[in-house]
Enzyme design. Structure first.
Site, PDB file in Angstrom:
ATOM      1  CB  THR A   4     -10.313   0.782   5.649  1.00 51.15           C
ATOM      2  OG1 THR A   4      -9.590   1.003   4.443  1.00 51.15           O
ATOM      3  CG2 THR A   4     -11.793   0.634   5.332  1.00 51.15           C
ATOM      4  CG  LEU A   8     -10.952   0.704  10.924  1.00 52.73           C
ATOM      5  CD1 LEU A   8     -12.410   0.945  11.304  1.00 52.73           C
ATOM      6  CD2 LEU A   8     -10.862  -0.405   9.888  1.00 52.73           C
ATOM      7  CB  SER A   9      -5.964   2.783  13.555  1.00 50.33           C
ATOM      8  OG  SER A   9      -5.567   1.816  12.614  1.00 50.33           O
ATOM      9  CD  GLU A  40      -4.398   9.154   6.847  1.00 47.27           C
ATOM     10  OE1 GLU A  40      -3.153   9.195   6.742  1.00 47.27           O
ATOM     11  OE2 GLU A  40      -5.067   8.136   6.583  1.00 47.27           O
ATOM     12  CB  ALA A  54      -9.746   5.696  -0.856  1.00 50.38           C
ATOM     13  CG  ASP A  58      -2.017  -1.041   1.121  1.00 52.39           C
ATOM     14  OD1 ASP A  58      -2.343  -1.460  -0.001  1.00 52.39           O
ATOM     15  OD2 ASP A  58      -2.554  -1.423   2.173  1.00 52.39           O
ATOM     16  N   GLY A  59       1.979   1.223   0.707  1.00 54.01           N
ATOM     17  CA  GLY A  59       2.860   2.395   0.729  1.00 54.01           C
ATOM     18  C   GLY A  59       3.383   2.738  -0.646  1.00 54.01           C
ATOM     19  CG  ASP A  66      -3.135  12.759  22.481  1.00 53.36           C
ATOM     20  OD1 ASP A  66      -2.928  13.719  23.238  1.00 53.36           O
ATOM     21  OD2 ASP A  66      -3.045  11.572  22.841  1.00 53.36           O
TER      22      ASP A  66
END
Length: 272
Positions: A172, A176-177, A132, A169, A58-59, A161
């Site tokens: 997730t 999501l984390s 994001e 896209a 993904d990176g 924080d």
């Protein structure tokens, strides 16, 4: 080898006429896969390609898409094959039938966010984000941030924080984390998600129509410094960050129909 025996290049399927080019991560697994593909296919050069096959995780996919947005390589559809770890944005690695897979692939268009960050010193930086845009505290002190939507103050002071705005896209990923919502690709929404909010303590975030512009104004930026990150690109000591969806720079990802990104995102809601 006899004079009449075909060479490896003769045996390789020619993908140049289809305009299929190859990009690979610097990781060992991606390089090995690229060498193996090179024994079976002849690929178009980068300047002649009409579609890219991207080998990595993904990176690397995000890196490739950012290169397109920054004009470093042609703005073309990308068919990723996973030679990394998670591979959420990638297809399954398979050697055979590459041309056929690309011909029958499902095209998914994703629009990036535009982050316009102004620092305490008055400099302005503009960067794109596929997943994001995050605002993160730089010190042990919590950040204090005013939240505006279309220039209307909707939260005078968010003490946290961090806070982020995610695309469908990217919903997730980090979102999501941070216990943010999963957004189907067709939703035309953005997720606004706080991370470890102290005040308001029970605020879990918001889902906004994607035509809205979100603005974060950092309160007490000299005493409580905050950095802004568009995917992996960081701007430190920001005073204000404006975020909007940039539909004019949408990108195209190609997926095997049985593992398309929109279906994967929807199914993530049922993973416990």
């Amino acid at each position: 080898m006899s004079a009449d025996a075909p060479s490896r290049d003769d045996e390789a399927q020619d993908l140049t006429s289809l305009g299929i080019g190859l990009l690979a991560s610097h990781r060992d697994a991606a390089h090995a896969a690229g060498r193996l593909l090179g024994q079976h296919y002849r690929f178009a050069s980068e300047d002649q390609a009409q579609t890219f096959v991207a080998l990595g995780g993904d990176g690397f996919m995000l890196h490739t898409l950012h290169r397109m947005l920054e004009g470093e390589c042609p703005h073309l559809p990308v068919f990723g094959m996973n030679r990394g770890t998670v591979g959420f944005l990638m297809n399954e690695w398979r050697l055979d039938g590459l041309a056929e897979r690309i011909a029958t692939a499902k095209a998914i268009r994703v629009a990036p966010l535009e982050m316009r960050a102004t620092t305490v010193g008055g400099q302005t930086f503009t960067h794109a984000a596929i997943n994001e845009v995050s605002l993160l505290r730089e010190t042990r002190q919590t950040a204090k941030i005013e939240v505006l939507v279309n220039d209307h103050a909707v939260m005078p002071e968010l003490v946290c924080d961090a806070v982020l705005v995610a695309t469908p896209a990217g919903s997730t990923a980090y979102n999501l984390s941070a216990h943010g919502p999963i957004l189907p690709l067709q939703a035309k929404m953005l997720a606004l998600t706080p991370i470890s909010p102290f005040r308001p303590r029970r605020w879990s975030g918001a889902i906004l129509p994607d035509e809205n512009e979100v603005c974060f104004r950092v309160l007490e930026p000299e005493n409580r410094p905050v950095s802004a990150v568009a995917d992996q690109i960081e701007v430190r000591d920001v005073a204000e960050v404006r975020i909007r969806l940039d539909r004019e720079r949408s990108l195209t990802l190609l997926f095997d129909p049985e593992h398309a990104l929109d279906e994967r995102i929807a199914m993530e809601q049922f993973i416990t």
